[in-house]
Design a protein around this motif. Structure first.
Motif, PDB file in Angstrom:
ATOM      1  N   SER A   3       0.869  -1.332  -0.080  1.00  0.00           N
ATOM      2  CA  SER A   3       0.098  -0.049  -0.148  1.00  0.00           C
ATOM      3  C   SER A   3       0.935   1.481  -0.112  1.00  0.00           C
ATOM      4  O   SER A   3       1.751   1.433   1.203  1.00  0.00           O
ATOM      5  CB  SER A   3      -0.939   0.070   1.304  1.00  0.00           C
ATOM      6  OG  SER A   3      -1.704   1.112   1.353  1.00  0.00           O
ATOM      7  N   ASN A   8      -1.201  -6.650  -7.637  1.00  0.00           N
ATOM      8  CA  ASN A   8      -1.924  -6.451  -6.462  1.00  0.00           C
ATOM      9  C   ASN A   8      -1.540  -5.628  -5.326  1.00  0.00           C
ATOM     10  O   ASN A   8      -1.543  -5.474  -4.002  1.00  0.00           O
ATOM     11  CB  ASN A   8      -2.136  -7.731  -5.748  1.00  0.00           C
ATOM     12  CG  ASN A   8      -2.579  -8.860  -6.681  1.00  0.00           C
ATOM     13  OD1 ASN A   8      -3.640  -8.746  -7.547  1.00  0.00           O
ATOM     14  ND2 ASN A   8      -2.122  -9.994  -6.626  1.00  0.00           N
ATOM     15  N   VAL A  14      -2.004  -1.274  -3.878  1.00  0.00           N
ATOM     16  CA  VAL A  14      -2.760  -0.095  -4.013  1.00  0.00           C
ATOM     17  C   VAL A  14      -1.927   1.044  -3.904  1.00  0.00           C
ATOM     18  O   VAL A  14      -1.048   1.236  -2.961  1.00  0.00           O
ATOM     19  CB  VAL A  14      -3.638  -0.304  -2.646  1.00  0.00           C
ATOM     20  CG1 VAL A  14      -4.670   1.062  -2.511  1.00  0.00           C
ATOM     21  CG2 VAL A  14      -4.534  -1.512  -2.744  1.00  0.00           C
ATOM     22  N   THR A  64      -2.071   5.344  -3.854  1.00  0.00           N
ATOM     23  CA  THR A  64      -3.012   6.591  -4.083  1.00  0.00           C
ATOM     24  C   THR A  64      -2.372   7.667  -3.775  1.00  0.00           C
ATOM     25  O   THR A  64      -1.322   7.657  -3.375  1.00  0.00           O
ATOM     26  CB  THR A  64      -3.863   6.437  -3.101  1.00  0.00           C
ATOM     27  OG1 THR A  64      -3.372   6.269  -1.544  1.00  0.00           O
ATOM     28  CG2 THR A  64      -5.110   5.174  -3.186  1.00  0.00           C
ATOM     29  N   ASN A  70      -3.760  -4.514  -9.788  1.00  0.00           N
ATOM     30  CA  ASN A  70      -3.575  -3.271  -9.224  1.00  0.00           C
ATOM     31  C   ASN A  70      -4.398  -2.039  -8.982  1.00  0.00           C
ATOM     32  O   ASN A  70      -5.434  -2.337 -10.028  1.00  0.00           O
ATOM     33  CB  ASN A  70      -2.209  -2.466  -9.640  1.00  0.00           C
ATOM     34  CG  ASN A  70      -0.991  -3.342  -9.403  1.00  0.00           C
ATOM     35  OD1 ASN A  70      -0.295  -3.585  -8.483  1.00  0.00           O
ATOM     36  ND2 ASN A  70      -0.494  -3.868 -10.661  1.00  0.00           N
ATOM     37  N   ASN A  71      -4.648  -1.244  -7.868  1.00  0.00           N
ATOM     38  CA  ASN A  71      -5.479  -0.527  -7.632  1.00  0.00           C
ATOM     39  C   ASN A  71      -4.825   0.914  -7.693  1.00  0.00           C
ATOM     40  O   ASN A  71      -4.291   1.206  -6.991  1.00  0.00           O
ATOM     41  CB  ASN A  71      -6.475  -0.614  -6.541  1.00  0.00           C
ATOM     42  CG  ASN A  71      -7.885   0.179  -6.477  1.00  0.00           C
ATOM     43  OD1 ASN A  71      -7.623   1.444  -6.988  1.00  0.00           O
ATOM     44  ND2 ASN A  71      -8.934  -0.044  -5.850  1.00  0.00           N
ATOM     45  N   SER A  86      -5.109   5.003  -7.864  1.00  0.00           N
ATOM     46  CA  SER A  86      -5.925   6.310  -8.114  1.00  0.00           C
ATOM     47  C   SER A  86      -5.346   7.635  -7.603  1.00  0.00           C
ATOM     48  O   SER A  86      -4.330   7.839  -6.909  1.00  0.00           O
ATOM     49  CB  SER A  86      -7.146   6.168  -7.184  1.00  0.00           C
ATOM     50  OG  SER A  86      -6.734   5.991  -5.544  1.00  0.00           O
ATOM     51  N   ASN A  99      -6.258  -4.159 -14.034  1.00  0.00           N
ATOM     52  CA  ASN A  99      -5.939  -3.203 -13.090  1.00  0.00           C
ATOM     53  C   ASN A  99      -7.147  -2.234 -12.953  1.00  0.00           C
ATOM     54  O   ASN A  99      -7.778  -2.078 -14.044  1.00  0.00           O
ATOM     55  CB  ASN A  99      -4.749  -2.532 -13.510  1.00  0.00           C
ATOM     56  CG  ASN A  99      -3.312  -3.261 -13.459  1.00  0.00           C
ATOM     57  OD1 ASN A  99      -2.808  -3.577 -12.491  1.00  0.00           O
ATOM     58  ND2 ASN A  99      -2.850  -3.772 -14.636  1.00  0.00           N
ATOM     59  N   THR A 100      -7.285  -1.668 -11.883  1.00  0.00           N
ATOM     60  CA  THR A 100      -8.228  -0.373 -11.863  1.00  0.00           C
ATOM     61  C   THR A 100      -7.588   0.932 -11.710  1.00  0.00           C
ATOM     62  O   THR A 100      -6.633   0.966 -10.620  1.00  0.00           O
ATOM     63  CB  THR A 100      -9.075  -0.829 -10.555  1.00  0.00           C
ATOM     64  OG1 THR A 100      -9.502  -2.059 -10.595  1.00  0.00           O
ATOM     65  CG2 THR A 100     -10.118   0.319 -10.391  1.00  0.00           C
ATOM     66  N   THR A 133      -8.121   5.057 -11.709  1.00  0.00           N
ATOM     67  CA  THR A 133      -9.174   6.068 -11.454  1.00  0.00           C
ATOM     68  C   THR A 133      -8.379   7.336 -11.211  1.00  0.00           C
ATOM     69  O   THR A 133      -7.578   7.405 -10.319  1.00  0.00           O
ATOM     70  CB  THR A 133     -10.375   5.937 -10.311  1.00  0.00           C
ATOM     71  OG1 THR A 133      -9.564   5.588  -9.203  1.00  0.00           O
ATOM     72  CG2 THR A 133     -11.198   4.597 -10.574  1.00  0.00           C
TER      73      THR A 133
END
Length: 160
Positions: A30, A56, A58, A60, A80-81, A83, A126-127, A129
């Motif tokens: 993270s 995998n 995160v 931000t 992966n996420n 943002s 992947n996401t 945003t």
């Protein structure tokens, strides 16, 4: 080589950086509020890393790219996420008269006089945003050695 299960916040540069490391696995981390890239894998001193997996995580609030891969041979970026890339304190990188804004996922490679310069990649599931520029950008350029063929390759690297 493995970087896994870490929580990184408020980094004044990259959250996680891997330069020149072969067979690197970066997973289940993270990363938040990094001034530059959230996660980066890159070459150093002419050594082009290979077989890098970024899985995998995160990521931000990265100042520039959420996930960045530069001159990596054979890379998998999956699950992966990412943002809010390109909006931190390092949101604009200025070089001469050009300004670059952050992508969620940025893969940059090149071709040239030797085959090992060619970048092979899979970017899967992947996401991404809220990026200041592209959600996912794959940027390919040619070193311009006219006597040798150079070309972009996009192939599946791993059997699923």
């Amino acid at each position: 080589n493995r970087i896994a299960g870490n929580t990184i916040t408020n980094s004044s540069n990259d959250g996680i950086e891997s330069y020149g490391s072969n067979r690197m696995l970066i997973e289940n981390n993270s990363v938040s509020d990094s001034d530059y890239h959230g996660i980066t894998a890159s070459y150093t001193s002419g050594d082009f890393p290979y077989d890098v997996q970024i899985l995998n995580n995160v990521v931000t609030n990265s100042g520039y790219h959420g996930i960045n891969a530069y001159q990596v041979q054979r890379i998998l970026i999956q699950g992966n996420n990412v943002s809010n890339s390109g909006f931190g304190s390092g949101d604009v990188y200025e070089e001469e008269e050009y300004a670059y804004y952050g992508d969620g996922i940025h893969v940059e490679g090149s071709g040239g006089s030797y085959e090992y310069y060619d970048t092979l990649y899979d970017i899967l599931s992947n996401t991404v945003t809220n990026s200041a520029d592209d959600g996912i950008e794959v940027y390919y350029y040619d070193y311009g050695y006219s006597e040798y063929p150079s070309y972009a390759k996009e192939v599946s690297l791993y059997e699923y």
